[in-house]
Design a protein around this motif. Sequence first.
Motif, mmCIF file in Angstrom:
data_model
loop_
_atom_site.group_PDB
_atom_site.id
_atom_site.type_symbol
_atom_site.label_atom_id
_atom_site.label_comp_id
_atom_site.label_asym_id
_atom_site.label_seq_id
_atom_site.Cartn_x
_atom_site.Cartn_y
_atom_site.Cartn_z
ATOM 1 N N HIS A 216 63.850 -25.639 39.095
ATOM 2 C CA HIS A 216 62.899 -24.464 39.040
ATOM 3 C C HIS A 216 63.207 -23.592 40.152
ATOM 4 N N LEU A 217 64.794 -23.738 40.752
ATOM 5 C CA LEU A 217 64.767 -22.652 41.672
ATOM 6 C C LEU A 217 64.920 -21.210 41.119
ATOM 7 N N GLY A 218 64.361 -20.419 41.938
ATOM 8 C CA GLY A 218 64.464 -19.170 41.522
ATOM 9 C C GLY A 218 63.320 -18.638 40.359
ATOM 10 N N ARG A 219 62.439 -19.616 40.261
ATOM 11 C CA ARG A 219 61.269 -19.450 39.109
ATOM 12 C C ARG A 219 60.375 -18.107 39.906
ATOM 13 N N GLY A 220 59.683 -17.503 38.844
ATOM 14 C CA GLY A 220 58.884 -16.457 39.376
ATOM 15 C C GLY A 220 58.171 -15.777 38.174
ATOM 16 N N ILE A 221 57.765 -14.412 38.598
ATOM 17 C CA ILE A 221 56.944 -13.670 37.681
ATOM 18 C C ILE A 221 57.738 -12.108 37.384
ATOM 19 N N VAL A 222 58.125 -11.725 36.575
ATOM 20 C CA VAL A 222 58.522 -10.547 36.444
ATOM 21 C C VAL A 222 57.671 -9.639 35.928
ATOM 22 N N GLU A 223 57.314 -8.456 36.413
ATOM 23 C CA GLU A 223 56.510 -7.294 36.228
ATOM 24 C C GLU A 223 57.099 -6.070 35.580
ATOM 25 N N GLU A 224 56.841 -5.648 34.386
ATOM 26 C CA GLU A 224 57.356 -4.400 33.983
ATOM 27 C C GLU A 224 56.105 -3.265 33.604
ATOM 28 N N GLY A 225 56.560 -2.153 34.137
ATOM 29 C CA GLY A 225 55.312 -1.357 34.189
ATOM 30 C C GLY A 225 55.407 0.032 33.551
ATOM 31 N N GLU A 226 54.667 0.571 33.078
ATOM 32 C CA GLU A 226 54.583 2.050 32.492
ATOM 33 C C GLU A 226 53.234 2.654 32.906
ATOM 34 N N SER A 227 53.232 3.990 33.191
ATOM 35 C CA SER A 227 52.095 4.682 33.561
ATOM 36 C C SER A 227 51.283 4.776 32.242
ATOM 37 N N ALA A 228 49.811 5.103 32.273
ATOM 38 C CA ALA A 228 48.990 4.954 31.319
ATOM 39 C C ALA A 228 47.836 5.851 31.416
ATOM 40 N N ALA A 229 47.347 6.121 30.202
ATOM 41 C CA ALA A 229 46.008 7.325 30.609
ATOM 42 C C ALA A 229 44.907 6.970 29.475
ATOM 43 N N GLY A 230 43.524 7.081 29.961
ATOM 44 C CA GLY A 230 42.390 6.973 29.153
ATOM 45 C C GLY A 230 41.994 5.617 29.064
ATOM 46 N N LEU A 231 42.562 4.642 30.074
ATOM 47 C CA LEU A 231 42.274 3.382 29.957
ATOM 48 C C LEU A 231 41.016 2.966 31.078
ATOM 49 N N VAL A 232 40.208 2.265 30.746
ATOM 50 C CA VAL A 232 39.002 1.944 31.568
ATOM 51 C C VAL A 232 39.640 0.807 32.660
ATOM 52 N N HIS A 233 39.523 0.881 33.942
ATOM 53 C CA HIS A 233 40.038 -0.063 34.894
ATOM 54 C C HIS A 233 38.990 -0.135 35.944
ATOM 55 N N LYS A 234 39.141 -1.180 36.882
ATOM 56 C CA LYS A 234 38.233 -1.336 37.935
ATOM 57 C C LYS A 234 38.946 -0.933 39.150
ATOM 58 N N ARG A 235 38.614 -0.323 40.119
ATOM 59 C CA ARG A 235 39.297 -0.015 41.205
ATOM 60 C C ARG A 235 39.392 -1.346 42.289
ATOM 61 N N ALA A 236 40.532 -1.525 42.608
ATOM 62 C CA ALA A 236 40.606 -2.681 43.494
ATOM 63 C C ALA A 236 39.709 -3.007 44.643
ATOM 64 N N LEU A 237 39.251 -4.129 44.850
ATOM 65 C CA LEU A 237 38.529 -4.372 46.022
ATOM 66 C C LEU A 237 39.245 -4.661 47.137
ATOM 67 N N THR A 238 38.874 -4.253 48.348
ATOM 68 C CA THR A 238 39.765 -4.421 49.455
ATOM 69 C C THR A 238 39.064 -5.575 50.616
ATOM 70 N N ALA A 239 39.957 -6.361 51.507
ATOM 71 C CA ALA A 239 39.332 -6.975 52.234
ATOM 72 C C ALA A 239 40.115 -6.792 53.765
ATOM 73 N N ARG A 240 39.968 -7.485 54.742
ATOM 74 C CA ARG A 240 40.303 -7.438 55.896
ATOM 75 C C ARG A 240 40.576 -8.708 56.609
ATOM 76 N N VAL A 241 41.679 -9.011 57.081
ATOM 77 C CA VAL A 241 41.845 -10.129 57.878
ATOM 78 C C VAL A 241 41.450 -9.919 59.223
#
Length: 430
Positions: A216-241
């Motif tokens: 399993h050495l080197g396993r992980g998650i690869v993310e590929e992104g493109e900008s988008a418009a007109g999509l409903v999404h929630k603003r990320a919540l923030t926390a503090r340490v």
Amino acid sequence: MWKETDYAGWGRAKRAHGDVARPERPADLGALEAAPAFGMRRSYGDAPLNDGGRMVDMTRFDRMRGFDAETGVLHVEAGARIGEIAEAFAARGWLPAVMPGTGFATVGGCIAQDVHGKNHHHAGSFGAHVLEITLIQNGAEVTALPGTPLFRATVGGLGQTGVIVAAKLQMKPCKGDAMMVIERRARNWDEHVAFLDASTASYTVGWIDATATGAHLGRGIVEEGESAAGLVHKRALTARVPMDAPHFALSAPIVHAFNWAYYSRVPARGRTVVKPIGEFFFPLDKIHDWNRLYGKRGFHQFQCVVPLDQAPALREMVEAIATSGLASPLAVLKRMGPGRAGYLSFPMEGYTLAVDFPNRPAARDLIRDLELAAADAGGRLYFAKDALAEGARIRAMYPELSDWQAVVAEVDPDRNYETDLVRRLSLRSA
């Protein structure tokens, strides 16, 4: 105007004490005694420190002076934060052409470190999209333009050519203020690298499980992104340490369990999700003061880049990390292109690995071994993350160092702008 202060870089393992001024207007800045400057101090090591000396805090220089909606050219002061620029302009169809992993980084800091982002394989470094830099050198205003030695010594130049006051940036068109993101599991090192090599997305990044071993050495998650418009999404919540975490908070069993859960959150078949701009580009910013998770002693990050043909050497580094039991959950693997804009710019075409470690003796020893391995592979260490390297080793990684030294010696013969990192690595010494 000067106030005696204790301060640190983001890693909190290196600290400084001295006088700090926080001017608000160009006239205030011009009246100050020449001294190096910092912004939000998001460099991890001692790049923003001048222990025993003076520093200029540029965070009040955060105004946007002008924007051309036809060309996408933004005139902005050096203390403005990249995340705030992205938030202000994404809905209008523009983004900073290159964005680092935190939106709290300032424009001045991005220039001084010539930062890279998730699109380096296409867009190159931050400095490649800077059209003009305004500097204060010993009280006088100077302009640096692309193609000149002063510009190349300033971009990635660690603030040694003067205080960066403002810049003109070429923004990048985008579709809107959301990101369409494809997430895929990479089951091992070979698959992880293959996904990065094959990606044609505008933005690509790999999270790597730096605790996985064996098959399993080197396993992980690869993310590929493109900008988008007109999509409903929630603003990320923030926390503090709210406080410094105890030393066991990032012990090996806890980190291993977290990494397994994080890897498992993406289905084996992969998935497509919509994220706010900030959540994709600056995932850790939603946890304010997350550096306190490493406790009072702070932490170090090791980040290197090695040439494409040295991927096997980087795999050996990952194996050494995984078997050490010292890694944190924060580890990133990316493929980089050749784009760099300054004499001391970090990028080269190859693969870059970044891993955080709690500030412990065993971790410091491991990081020194990793630095040697990176040097042997013909790679480089990143000044924005380094706090431990030795001068002779890291100087050899930057073949244009003498060109940078010549410009800096001319504009700052009295070494007014030296910082702890520059002295530690003897960067201005022949």
